[in-house]
Motif scaffolding. Structure first.
Motif, mmCIF file in Angstrom:
data_model
loop_
_atom_site.group_PDB
_atom_site.id
_atom_site.type_symbol
_atom_site.label_atom_id
_atom_site.label_comp_id
_atom_site.label_asym_id
_atom_site.label_seq_id
_atom_site.Cartn_x
_atom_site.Cartn_y
_atom_site.Cartn_z
ATOM 1 N N MET A 1 2.634 1.511 -3.091
ATOM 2 C CA MET A 1 2.603 1.683 -1.437
ATOM 3 C C MET A 1 2.815 0.120 -0.849
ATOM 4 O O MET A 1 2.916 -0.874 -1.699
ATOM 5 N N SER A 2 3.188 0.104 0.213
ATOM 6 C CA SER A 2 3.535 -1.042 0.887
ATOM 7 C C SER A 2 2.309 -2.050 0.911
ATOM 8 O O SER A 2 0.988 -1.383 0.951
ATOM 9 N N SER A 3 2.515 -3.311 0.917
ATOM 10 C CA SER A 3 1.302 -4.250 0.825
ATOM 11 C C SER A 3 0.661 -4.130 2.198
ATOM 12 O O SER A 3 -0.543 -4.390 2.334
ATOM 13 N N LYS A 4 1.341 -3.938 3.379
ATOM 14 C CA LYS A 4 0.952 -3.822 4.552
ATOM 15 C C LYS A 4 -0.169 -2.572 4.708
ATOM 16 O O LYS A 4 -1.134 -2.865 5.264
ATOM 17 N N ASP A 5 0.249 -1.532 4.129
ATOM 18 C CA ASP A 5 -0.793 -0.444 4.200
ATOM 19 C C ASP A 5 -1.961 -0.558 3.205
ATOM 20 O O ASP A 5 -3.123 -0.449 3.647
ATOM 21 N N LEU A 6 -1.568 -1.095 2.276
ATOM 22 C CA LEU A 6 -3.059 -1.461 1.154
ATOM 23 C C LEU A 6 -3.724 -2.585 1.988
ATOM 24 O O LEU A 6 -5.124 -2.200 1.853
ATOM 25 N N GLU A 7 -3.460 -3.342 2.664
ATOM 26 C CA GLU A 7 -4.122 -4.297 3.225
ATOM 27 C C GLU A 7 -4.839 -3.700 4.476
ATOM 28 O O GLU A 7 -5.790 -4.222 4.655
ATOM 29 N N ALA A 8 -4.146 -2.867 5.023
ATOM 30 C CA ALA A 8 -4.886 -1.897 6.193
ATOM 31 C C ALA A 8 -6.337 -1.100 5.715
ATOM 32 O O ALA A 8 -7.178 -1.177 6.334
ATOM 33 N N ILE A 9 -5.777 -0.680 4.468
ATOM 34 C CA ILE A 9 -6.778 0.163 3.875
ATOM 35 C C ILE A 9 -8.229 -0.523 3.619
ATOM 36 O O ILE A 9 -9.048 -0.318 3.842
#
Length: 94
Positions: free
Chosen positions: A53-61
């Motif tokens: 998954m995108s690093s942006k989505d992972l950081e948001a999670i």
């Protein structure tokens, strides 16, 4: 005593309880044991998944998980479980 504000569902449950619609279970210990076993089997984590998954989505999670006080993998697993069981609610859809 401080009055607790109940939502509609909670209020309906309280009314149902107070009107005597609820009955005790005869074999309470067996029922509890049965439901505990069901919960254990439902929540058993016996498979691993590799997900890209995108690093942006992972950081948001991860950020959301910290705010909720959960490990991020637990949060992701919970969201997926709610989705497949039809219990994930989109509050923005309304």
């Amino acid at each position: 005593m401080k009055k607790i504000k109940l939502d509609k569902e909670e209020s309906n449950l309280l009314d149902s309880l107070e009107s005597g619609e609820w009955n005790s279970v005869d074999n309470l210990k067996e029922e509890i044991s049965s439901h505990q076993e069901i919960a254990r089997n439902t929540l058993k984590k016996d498979k691993r998944v590799n997900l890209r998954m995108s690093s942006k989505d992972l950081e948001a999670i991860k950020t959301f998980a910290v705010e909720e006080g959960l490990p991020y993998q637990t949060l992701m697993s919970s969201v997926l479980h709610k989705f497949i069981t039809g219990r994930l609610i989109d509050k923005q859809a309304g």
